[in-house]
Design a protein around this motif. Structure first.
Motif, PDB file in Angstrom:
ATOM      1  N   TRP A  91       0.927  -1.091  -0.125  1.00 26.37           N
ATOM      2  CA  TRP A  91       0.078   0.042   0.054  1.00 26.37           C
ATOM      3  C   TRP A  91       1.017   1.352   0.084  1.00 26.37           C
ATOM      4  CZ3 TRP A  91      -2.760  -3.717   3.248  1.00 26.37           C
ATOM      5  CH2 TRP A  91      -4.197  -3.790   2.716  1.00 26.37           C
ATOM      6  N   ALA A  92       0.514   2.180  -0.859  1.00 30.53           N
ATOM      7  CA  ALA A  92       1.052   3.638  -0.840  1.00 30.53           C
ATOM      8  C   ALA A  92       0.227   4.277   0.060  1.00 30.53           C
ATOM      9  CB  ALA A  92       1.137   4.310  -2.022  1.00 30.53           C
ATOM     10  N   ASN A  93       0.973   4.700   1.255  1.00 29.85           N
ATOM     11  CA  ASN A  93       0.168   5.303   2.678  1.00 29.85           C
ATOM     12  C   ASN A  93      -0.172   6.667   2.081  1.00 29.85           C
ATOM     13  OD1 ASN A  93       0.780   2.926   4.087  1.00 29.85           O
ATOM     14  ND2 ASN A  93       2.294   3.981   5.032  1.00 29.85           N
ATOM     15  N   GLY A  94       0.588   7.435   1.509  1.00 30.86           N
ATOM     16  CA  GLY A  94       0.239   8.697   0.898  1.00 30.86           C
ATOM     17  C   GLY A  94      -0.786   8.837  -0.364  1.00 30.86           C
ATOM     18  N   SER A  95      -1.276   7.586  -0.833  1.00 34.85           N
ATOM     19  CA  SER A  95      -2.299   7.680  -1.890  1.00 34.85           C
ATOM     20  C   SER A  95      -1.702   7.849  -3.284  1.00 34.85           C
ATOM     21  CB  SER A  95      -3.518   8.499  -1.757  1.00 34.85           C
ATOM     22  OG  SER A  95      -4.081   8.142  -0.624  1.00 34.85           O
ATOM     23  N   GLU A  96      -0.228   7.490  -3.575  1.00 36.23           N
ATOM     24  CA  GLU A  96       0.191   7.594  -4.704  1.00 36.23           C
ATOM     25  C   GLU A  96      -0.106   6.590  -5.416  1.00 36.23           C
ATOM     26  OE1 GLU A  96       2.776   9.941  -1.659  1.00 36.23           O
ATOM     27  OE2 GLU A  96       2.034   7.846  -1.996  1.00 36.23           O
ATOM     28  N   HIS A  97      -0.396   6.729  -6.839  1.00 36.61           N
ATOM     29  CA  HIS A  97      -0.429   5.366  -7.732  1.00 36.61           C
ATOM     30  C   HIS A  97       0.477   4.631  -7.958  1.00 36.61           C
ATOM     31  CE1 HIS A  97      -4.006   8.698  -8.789  1.00 36.61           C
ATOM     32  NE2 HIS A  97      -4.425   7.697  -8.196  1.00 36.61           N
ATOM     33  N   ILE A  98       0.563   3.591  -7.881  1.00 40.75           N
ATOM     34  CA  ILE A  98       1.696   2.619  -8.234  1.00 40.75           C
ATOM     35  C   ILE A  98       1.437   1.477  -8.919  1.00 40.75           C
ATOM     36  CG2 ILE A  98       2.745   3.131  -5.919  1.00 40.75           C
ATOM     37  CD1 ILE A  98       1.435   0.492  -4.796  1.00 40.75           C
ATOM     38  N   ALA A  99       0.192   1.338  -9.210  1.00 37.20           N
ATOM     39  CA  ALA A  99      -0.032   0.154 -10.137  1.00 37.20           C
ATOM     40  C   ALA A  99      -1.380   0.575 -11.068  1.00 37.20           C
ATOM     41  CB  ALA A  99      -0.691  -1.147  -9.379  1.00 37.20           C
ATOM     42  N   PRO A 114       9.026   4.963 -11.150  1.00 35.65           N
ATOM     43  CA  PRO A 114       9.911   6.053 -10.179  1.00 35.65           C
ATOM     44  C   PRO A 114       8.944   7.348  -9.642  1.00 35.65           C
ATOM     45  CG  PRO A 114      10.488   5.963 -12.577  1.00 35.65           C
ATOM     46  CD  PRO A 114       9.350   5.432 -12.448  1.00 35.65           C
ATOM     47  N   ILE A 115       8.869   7.089  -8.305  1.00 30.95           N
ATOM     48  CA  ILE A 115       8.086   8.077  -7.620  1.00 30.95           C
ATOM     49  C   ILE A 115       8.441   8.198  -5.833  1.00 30.95           C
ATOM     50  CG2 ILE A 115       6.648   6.234  -6.768  1.00 30.95           C
ATOM     51  CD1 ILE A 115       3.895   8.012  -7.371  1.00 30.95           C
ATOM     52  N   THR A 116       8.219   9.232  -5.391  1.00 29.19           N
ATOM     53  CA  THR A 116       8.253   9.091  -3.953  1.00 29.19           C
ATOM     54  C   THR A 116       7.069   9.138  -3.422  1.00 29.19           C
ATOM     55  OG1 THR A 116      10.025  10.941  -4.209  1.00 29.19           O
ATOM     56  CG2 THR A 116       8.884  10.873  -2.132  1.00 29.19           C
ATOM     57  N   LEU A 117       6.949   8.027  -2.410  1.00 30.83           N
ATOM     58  CA  LEU A 117       6.008   7.627  -1.524  1.00 30.83           C
ATOM     59  C   LEU A 117       5.993   8.490  -0.427  1.00 30.83           C
ATOM     60  CD1 LEU A 117       6.237   3.667  -1.731  1.00 30.83           C
ATOM     61  CD2 LEU A 117       4.896   5.364  -3.291  1.00 30.83           C
ATOM     62  N   SER A 118       5.412   9.546  -0.274  1.00 32.22           N
ATOM     63  CA  SER A 118       5.435  10.676   0.601  1.00 32.22           C
ATOM     64  C   SER A 118       5.313  10.210   1.846  1.00 32.22           C
ATOM     65  CB  SER A 118       4.641  11.832   0.354  1.00 32.22           C
ATOM     66  OG  SER A 118       3.330  11.280   0.469  1.00 32.22           O
ATOM     67  N   GLN A 119       4.280   9.502   2.270  1.00 34.77           N
ATOM     68  CA  GLN A 119       3.905   8.932   3.786  1.00 34.77           C
ATOM     69  C   GLN A 119       4.566   7.419   3.933  1.00 34.77           C
ATOM     70  OE1 GLN A 119       0.232  10.154   5.037  1.00 34.77           O
ATOM     71  NE2 GLN A 119       0.070  11.546   3.476  1.00 34.77           N
ATOM     72  N   GLY A 120       5.499   7.018   3.165  1.00 35.97           N
ATOM     73  CA  GLY A 120       5.812   5.495   3.142  1.00 35.97           C
ATOM     74  C   GLY A 120       4.826   4.667   2.696  1.00 35.97           C
ATOM     75  N   PHE A 121       5.030   3.404   2.927  1.00 31.57           N
ATOM     76  CA  PHE A 121       4.062   2.229   2.579  1.00 31.57           C
ATOM     77  C   PHE A 121       3.947   1.245   3.585  1.00 31.57           C
ATOM     78  CE2 PHE A 121       8.598   1.386   2.035  1.00 31.57           C
ATOM     79  CZ  PHE A 121       8.557  -0.049   2.516  1.00 31.57           C
ATOM     80  N   THR A 122       2.913   0.435   3.422  1.00 29.05           N
ATOM     81  CA  THR A 122       2.699  -0.592   4.450  1.00 29.05           C
ATOM     82  C   THR A 122       2.551  -1.852   3.434  1.00 29.05           C
ATOM     83  OG1 THR A 122       0.972   0.639   5.860  1.00 29.05           O
ATOM     84  CG2 THR A 122       0.439  -1.879   5.786  1.00 29.05           C
ATOM     85  N   LEU A 123       3.406  -2.968   4.198  1.00 29.80           N
ATOM     86  CA  LEU A 123       3.236  -4.268   3.686  1.00 29.80           C
ATOM     87  C   LEU A 123       1.961  -5.165   4.386  1.00 29.80           C
ATOM     88  CD1 LEU A 123       6.844  -5.569   3.127  1.00 29.80           C
ATOM     89  CD2 LEU A 123       5.267  -5.163   1.389  1.00 29.80           C
TER      90      LEU A 123
END
Length: 289
Positions: free
Chosen positions: A160-168, A216-225
């Motif tokens: 999960w991208a915690n900052g709601s960035e689009h990754i998929a 290539p992106i910055t996950l501003s609030q980190g991520f969750t596994l």
């Protein structure tokens, strides 16, 4: 560093007309800038094409043609069709890409590239631009890598991208740019799920590798596994910003599921003891509702 043969092709495989128009029927391709790609990873520093790998090649005048290899990095037209033009473009993976209807220098990719194991097969988008003499592919995405240990039987891992960035989801690559970069559409997902075909028995001694191909992106609030295993699930979160760089693997230290569970149980026990202490210290037996 990647160990790949230099790009080359013989004169009888590329024909050039008097007006400078070139025609390709066979060409050798290399991958020039990353330790892990769409292809088979062998050991720690060598990337190899697989016998079933397929790329698309098109030009400023011709539409995409499917080229395949037997694994030696030499690609031939699978149908006998050739590609003619002055400027050529190539892309992988062939079956996850399409040429934009509005812009011939924009490619569309379906980005959902998780993989697992010691020798991952990652369908990461790679791009090449050429005058027709050689193909040297560059990566348009990066990789997030985790290793898991434990005693559980693992079934799936979700990022999960915690900052709601689009990754998929669907993305584009602009071939006008000198360095190709995959950009996910606004309709993309903030979640990437890897469901294992067969559940994997984790061990304490040998880590199990998980690989996520990401733009290539910055996950501003980190991520969750979020990890699902037989009989339960568990998550691990970081709220620190994480930057995914093109053509780079970002490695994380080993994630021990047993330790996460023990830490959570210890935290719950401490909270329970604190509540009991508060109850006793404030004459809990005589509380009134």
């Amino acid at each position: 560093a990647v160990l790949m043969l230099p790009c080359s092709c013989s004169v009888d495989e590329i024909q050039e007309a008097s007006d400078g128009l070139k025609t390709i029927s066979k060409i050798e391709a290399s991958i020039d800038d990353a330790p892990v790609t769409k292809a088979h990873l062998e050991g720690t520093d060598k990337v190899k094409w697989n016998p079933w790998d397929a790329i698309g090649i098109y030009s400023d005048t011709d539409n995409p043609v499917l080229f395949t290899t037997n694994g030696d990095g030499v690609f031939q037209s699978s149908s006998g069709r050739t590609v003619s033009g002055h400027e050529f473009y190539a892309y992988y993976p062939y079956y996850q890409a399409s040429l934009s209807a509005e812009n011939r220098k924009e490619l569309r990719f379906d980005n959902s590239f998780p993989s697992s194991g010691e020798n991952p097969y990652l369908n990461l988008p790679i791009i090449a631009k050429s005058d027709g003499s050689t193909l040297s592919f560059k990566h348009a995405a990066g990789v997030l890598h985790f290793s898991l240990t434990g005693t559980q039987v693992l079934k799936s891992v979700t990022l999960w991208a915690n900052g709601s960035e689009h990754i998929a989801g669907m993305g584009t690559i602009d071939l006008e740019e000198d360095i190709p970069v995959l950009k996910i559409d606004n309709s993309g997902s903030t979640v990437m799920i890897m469901t294992l075909g067969e559940p994997v028995q984790l061990t304490k001694d040998k880590p199990f590798d998980i690989w996520f191909g990401l733009p290539p992106i910055t996950l501003s609030q980190g991520f969750t596994l979020f990890m699902v295993f037989e009989g339960g699930s568990i998550s691990k979160t970081t709220d620190k910003a994480v930057t995914i760089t093109r053509a780079t693997i970002k490695n994380y230290s080993v994630v021990d599921l047993n330790q996460i569970i023990e830490d959570e149980e210890a935290e719950l026990a401490a909270e329970r003891e604190a509540l009991i202490a508060l109850y006793n210290a404030t004459d809990g037996p005589h509380w009134n509702n």
